[in-house]
Design a protein around this motif. Structure first.
Motif, short mmCIF file in Angstrom:
data_model
loop_
_atom_site.label_atom_id
_atom_site.label_comp_id
_atom_site.label_asym_id
_atom_site.label_seq_id
_atom_site.Cartn_x
_atom_site.Cartn_y
_atom_site.Cartn_z
N HIS A 106 0.84 -1.22 0.00
CA HIS A 106 0.00 0.00 0.00
C HIS A 106 0.86 1.25 0.00
O HIS A 106 0.60 2.21 -0.73
N GLU A 107 1.87 1.23 0.85
CA GLU A 107 2.75 2.38 0.98
C GLU A 107 3.46 2.63 -0.36
O GLU A 107 3.51 3.76 -0.84
N PHE A 108 3.97 1.57 -0.96
CA PHE A 108 4.64 1.72 -2.25
C PHE A 108 3.68 2.31 -3.29
O PHE A 108 4.01 3.25 -4.00
N ARG A 109 2.48 1.75 -3.36
CA ARG A 109 1.51 2.21 -4.37
C ARG A 109 1.19 3.69 -4.20
O ARG A 109 1.15 4.44 -5.18
N SER A 110 0.94 4.11 -2.96
CA SER A 110 0.52 5.51 -2.80
C SER A 110 1.71 6.46 -3.01
O SER A 110 1.57 7.49 -3.66
N ARG A 111 2.87 6.10 -2.49
CA ARG A 111 4.06 6.96 -2.69
C ARG A 111 4.43 7.03 -4.17
O ARG A 111 4.82 8.07 -4.68
N PHE A 112 4.33 5.91 -4.82
CA PHE A 112 4.67 5.85 -6.24
C PHE A 112 3.71 6.74 -7.04
O PHE A 112 4.13 7.50 -7.92
N ALA A 113 2.42 6.65 -6.72
CA ALA A 113 1.42 7.44 -7.45
C ALA A 113 1.67 8.94 -7.27
O ALA A 113 1.58 9.71 -8.23
N GLU A 114 2.02 9.34 -6.06
CA GLU A 114 2.30 10.76 -5.79
C GLU A 114 3.51 11.23 -6.60
O GLU A 114 3.50 12.31 -7.20
N TRP A 115 4.52 10.42 -6.57
CA TRP A 115 5.76 10.75 -7.29
C TRP A 115 5.49 10.85 -8.80
O TRP A 115 5.87 11.81 -9.46
N PHE A 116 4.80 9.84 -9.29
CA PHE A 116 4.53 9.79 -10.73
C PHE A 116 3.71 11.00 -11.18
O PHE A 116 3.98 11.59 -12.23
N TYR A 117 2.74 11.36 -10.38
CA TYR A 117 1.88 12.49 -10.70
C TYR A 117 2.72 13.77 -10.85
O TYR A 117 2.59 14.52 -11.83
N VAL A 118 3.59 14.02 -9.89
CA VAL A 118 4.42 15.23 -9.93
C VAL A 118 5.43 15.15 -11.08
O VAL A 118 5.69 16.15 -11.76
N ALA A 119 5.98 13.96 -11.30
CA ALA A 119 6.95 13.79 -12.40
C ALA A 119 6.29 14.12 -13.74
O ALA A 119 6.89 14.77 -14.60
N GLU A 120 5.05 13.69 -13.89
CA GLU A 120 4.32 14.00 -15.13
C GLU A 120 4.06 15.49 -15.26
O GLU A 120 4.20 16.06 -16.35
N GLU A 121 3.68 16.09 -14.16
CA GLU A 121 3.44 17.53 -14.15
C GLU A 121 4.71 18.28 -14.56
O GLU A 121 4.68 19.22 -15.35
N ARG B 4 10.20 20.51 -10.15
CA ARG B 4 11.38 19.65 -10.06
C ARG B 4 11.71 19.35 -8.60
O ARG B 4 11.96 18.20 -8.23
N LEU B 5 11.66 20.38 -7.78
CA LEU B 5 11.96 20.19 -6.35
C LEU B 5 10.90 19.29 -5.68
O LEU B 5 11.23 18.45 -4.85
N LYS B 6 9.66 19.51 -6.08
CA LYS B 6 8.58 18.68 -5.54
C LYS B 6 8.79 17.22 -5.92
O LYS B 6 8.59 16.31 -5.12
N SER B 7 9.23 17.02 -7.16
CA SER B 7 9.46 15.66 -7.64
C SER B 7 10.62 14.99 -6.88
O SER B 7 10.56 13.81 -6.54
N ILE B 8 11.65 15.77 -6.57
CA ILE B 8 12.78 15.23 -5.79
C ILE B 8 12.31 14.83 -4.39
O ILE B 8 12.68 13.77 -3.87
N ASP B 9 11.44 15.66 -3.84
CA ASP B 9 10.91 15.38 -2.51
C ASP B 9 10.10 14.08 -2.52
O ASP B 9 10.27 13.22 -1.66
N ARG B 10 9.24 13.94 -3.53
CA ARG B 10 8.42 12.71 -3.65
C ARG B 10 9.31 11.49 -3.92
O ARG B 10 9.01 10.38 -3.49
N PHE B 11 10.38 11.73 -4.66
CA PHE B 11 11.31 10.65 -4.96
C PHE B 11 11.86 10.04 -3.67
O PHE B 11 11.95 8.82 -3.52
N ALA B 12 12.22 10.91 -2.72
CA ALA B 12 12.78 10.42 -1.46
C ALA B 12 11.79 9.50 -0.75
O ALA B 12 12.16 8.45 -0.21
N TRP B 13 10.51 9.89 -0.79
CA TRP B 13 9.48 9.06 -0.13
C TRP B 13 9.32 7.72 -0.82
O TRP B 13 9.22 6.68 -0.18
N VAL B 14 9.26 7.77 -2.14
CA VAL B 14 9.02 6.51 -2.85
C VAL B 14 10.24 5.59 -2.72
O VAL B 14 10.11 4.37 -2.60
N CYS C 164 12.18 5.29 -0.12
CA CYS C 164 12.05 4.61 1.18
C CYS C 164 11.00 3.49 1.10
O CYS C 164 11.20 2.40 1.63
N ALA C 165 9.89 3.79 0.41
CA ALA C 165 8.82 2.79 0.28
C ALA C 165 9.31 1.56 -0.49
O ALA C 165 8.95 0.43 -0.15
N VAL C 166 10.15 1.79 -1.50
CA VAL C 166 10.70 0.67 -2.27
C VAL C 166 11.59 -0.20 -1.37
O VAL C 166 11.49 -1.43 -1.37
#
Ligand code: ZN
Length: 218
Positions: free
Chosen positions: A103-118, A137-147, A149-151
């Protein structure tokens, strides 16, 4: 307590797992019955991990206390059918941790992917505002760190399973794309802006989901 019937959906899964044949590889006879590895009189419930398809002969040989097939052997037959159950028979907490990690991976991944697309979309426009692109870009780096950890959490919860490798493959595939966007000048090249990364990972994501369901016996 009266013994209820094995629910039909559970029964079907146990049969499919063994290919509708006796689960003992050298036997493979039909028809089959559903057997409890730990007897029903002890567990008082029907659980996928404790059920196995056996022909009447093997079932009788297993149920006979003086028979040649003991419980440890039967567990091994079950694990052979379903390697994800290995080391996990009876591990309730392990299953909960695995589900949570997924669950954690899925939600973190979705957040990251959304920002990366943006970020990719913003960077593909000739008229893009540099500040806007930079903030994404900064937002995407931030989300990257979360995902990330989830991985790592997922891989530790699902150690030594095929799901572990798949999560890594999905993550690095997207990470490569994110890097490419980062490294490209604004506006990013047409083929990069048009690339459908979601489609590229669709199949492997579906495969991951199936492996997870199987691993959790859902
Ligand atoms: Zn048999």
């Amino acid at each position: 307590m009266r013994r209820p019937k094995v629910p039909s959906e559970l029964r079907r899964r146990v049969l499919i797992e063994a290919g509708h044949r006796c689960a003992i590889p050298a036997c493979k006879a039909t028809p089959v019955e559903i057997a409890h590895i730990v007897p029903w009189s002890k567990v008082r419930k029907h659980e996928f991990k404790n059920l196995i398809a056996l022909c009447p002969t093997c079932h009788a040989r297993f149920d006979d206390p003086r028979g040649p097939i003991d419980r440890k052997a039967m567990r091994q037959y079950k694990v052979n059918l379903n390697p994800l159950l290995s080391g996990n028979l009876g591990g309730r907490e392990g299953q909960a941790a695995r589900l949570a990690a997924y669950h954690e991976f899925r939600s973190r991944f979705a957040e990251w992917f959304y920002v990366a697309e943006e970020h990719a979309t913003a960077k593909s426009r000739k008229s893009a505002h540099l500040e806007h692109v930079e903030s994404l870009r900064l937002k995407s780096i931030d989300r990257f760190a979360w995902v990330f950890c989830a991985v790592l959490d997922f891989q530790s919860a699902w150690k030594d399973t095929p799901a572990c490798d798949l999560v890594g493959a999905i993550f690095f595939h997207v990470a490569d794309w994110v890097d490419e966007i980062d490294d490209s000048e604004l506006p990013i090249p047409e083929e990069l802006a048009r690339r459908d990364v979601k489609e590229e990972i669709a199949e492997v994501s579906a495969e991951l989901h199936l492996l997870v369901c199987e691993g959790l016996s859902m």
